[in-house]
Design an enzyme around this catalytic site. Structure first.
Site, PDB file in Angstrom:
ATOM      1  N   ARG A  15       0.891  -1.195   0.003  1.00  0.00           N
ATOM      2  CA  ARG A  15      -0.064   0.053  -0.202  1.00  0.00           C
ATOM      3  C   ARG A  15       0.920   1.300   0.098  1.00  0.00           C
ATOM      4  O   ARG A  15       0.910   1.840  -1.181  1.00  0.00           O
ATOM      5  CB  ARG A  15      -1.033  -0.016   1.173  1.00  0.00           C
ATOM      6  N   ASP A  16       1.584   1.374   1.061  1.00  0.00           N
ATOM      7  CA  ASP A  16       2.278   2.573   1.498  1.00  0.00           C
ATOM      8  C   ASP A  16       3.543   2.824   0.309  1.00  0.00           C
ATOM      9  O   ASP A  16       4.031   4.061  -0.062  1.00  0.00           O
ATOM     10  CB  ASP A  16       2.789   2.992   2.677  1.00  0.00           C
ATOM     11  N   HIS A 207       4.968   4.154  12.861  1.00  0.00           N
ATOM     12  CA  HIS A 207       5.431   4.244  11.399  1.00  0.00           C
ATOM     13  C   HIS A 207       6.572   5.149  11.170  1.00  0.00           C
ATOM     14  O   HIS A 207       6.085   6.521  11.145  1.00  0.00           O
ATOM     15  CB  HIS A 207       4.181   4.435  10.763  1.00  0.00           C
ATOM     16  N   HIS A 209       9.127   7.067   8.703  1.00  0.00           N
ATOM     17  CA  HIS A 209       9.653   7.225   7.153  1.00  0.00           C
ATOM     18  C   HIS A 209      11.532   7.691   7.351  1.00  0.00           C
ATOM     19  O   HIS A 209      11.577   8.306   8.367  1.00  0.00           O
ATOM     20  CB  HIS A 209       9.137   8.441   6.489  1.00  0.00           C
ATOM     21  N   CYS A 240       5.787  10.187   1.178  1.00  0.00           N
ATOM     22  CA  CYS A 240       4.348  11.165   1.301  1.00  0.00           C
ATOM     23  C   CYS A 240       4.335  12.184   0.246  1.00  0.00           C
ATOM     24  O   CYS A 240       5.277  13.104   0.129  1.00  0.00           O
ATOM     25  CB  CYS A 240       4.439  11.792   2.798  1.00  0.00           C
ATOM     26  N   ASN A 249       9.399   4.745   3.296  1.00  0.00           N
ATOM     27  CA  ASN A 249       9.377   4.118   4.556  1.00  0.00           C
ATOM     28  C   ASN A 249      10.738   3.490   4.926  1.00  0.00           C
ATOM     29  O   ASN A 249      11.620   3.343   3.954  1.00  0.00           O
ATOM     30  CB  ASN A 249       8.190   3.082   4.706  1.00  0.00           C
TER      31      ASN A 249
END
Length: 304
Positions: A15-16, A207, A209, A240, A249
């Protein structure tokens, strides 16, 4: 050092990670990645998101991915949503866990949604209620609690007010998401320590980055504060789109390798994970921000 004996890692690359890629992978490729992740030992996987296909075309096939993969015993497959439409899609494709998100940056939230973060969370009640009616779990995420390009440092009280807003609508699993990559270890330790003490009923996720190379140090700081659940992404993919210069990430293989070397259990096979990440790197067609893919495991360098 006061560190846990084991941690849980949620793989967010599907996803990310992939939502930030120019190349859109085929559903069959994503399905192959998901099966490889499960084979490597991941028990929590963020499979995709139920956002508008026009806004996030990389995630347009998340419904089909759930239908083809089905439920996997002892593996949590979750997806990001933004509204009731996301819950409807989750119901229709068999997704059993969804995540909602709000920004800790008041300026960011007001500019994008014309609401304070607390008002945004209060608006999630109908989502939570609808999900509960269909047996779907809901977790929450707080973006940029450690710092924002809009305000700089975010007051702890602002983050706590969002946590309480989540608890008020029935969400007790919450992620602190450093989407801006501005967190530093002493700040992470302090916030995590205070959050765990004040809200012992919350199931916390972190979470990070790796925008400024702080993610691994921040994970160590969070572990010292008692946190044991972390997100990471294969190859270090992600970023992002709303934050200038934001990198991906923290790399899953980097995190798992560090835990292996420190004697902290993850339940993940690092060799299988590295092979998967090499495969993903070929799929996306470019180099990635993963130290282990560049340097290999420490053990592989030791002369027999």
């Amino acid at each position: 050092m006061n560190l846990p004996s084991k941690i849980t890692i949620c793989e967010v690359g599907l996803r990310d990670g992939l939502q930030n890629e120019a190349k859109i992978l085929q559903t069959s490729e994503k399905l192959e990645i998901a099966k490889d992740l499960i084979d490597a030992g991941f028990k929590v996987i963020e499979l995709g998101s139920f956002m508008s296909p026009k806004a996030v075309p990389q995630m347009a096939d998340t419904d089909e991915l759930y239908k083809q993969l089905n439920q996997v015993d002892e593996v949590e497959l979750r997806a990001l949503i933004a509204n009731k439409k996301g819950v409807e899609r989750a119901i229709n494709c068999g997704c059993r866990k969804v995540k909602i998100n709000v920004s800790a940056s008041r300026g960011h939230n007001l500019a994008n949604l014309n609401m304070t973060p607390e008002e945004s969370v209060a608006g999630f009640k109908e989502i939570v209620d609808m999900a509960a009616e269909h047996g779907i779990e809901v977790s929450g995420s707080i973006s940029m609690p450690f710092g924002s390009p809009w305000e700089g440092k975010i007051p702890l009280e602002d983050v706590q007010s969002i946590v309480e807003a989540y608890l008020n609508v029935g969400v007790s699993e919450i992620s602190l998401s450093d989407a801006s990559g501005m967190a530093v270890p002493n700040q992470v330790y302090e916030m995590c320590s205070k959050m765990k003490e004040r809200y012992p009923q919350v199931k916390w996720w972190l979470h990070f980055h790796n925008t400024r190379g702080m993610a691994m140090a921040n994970i160590i700081a969070a572990m010292q504060a008692g946190m044991t659940q972390f997100d990471s992404s294969f190859c270090g993919l992600g970023g992002c789109p709303f934050v200038p210069g934001a990198a991906g990430n923290v790399s899953s293989e980097d995190v798992v390798h560090m835990m292996d070397e420190m004697g902290i259990e993850t339940g993940i096979d690092i060799v299988k994970l590295i092979e998967l990440s090499k495969k993903v790197r070929q799929m996306v067609g470019h180099d990635t921000d993963s130290y282990i893919l560049k340097a290999g495991r420490s053990k592989d360098l030791i002369k027999k």
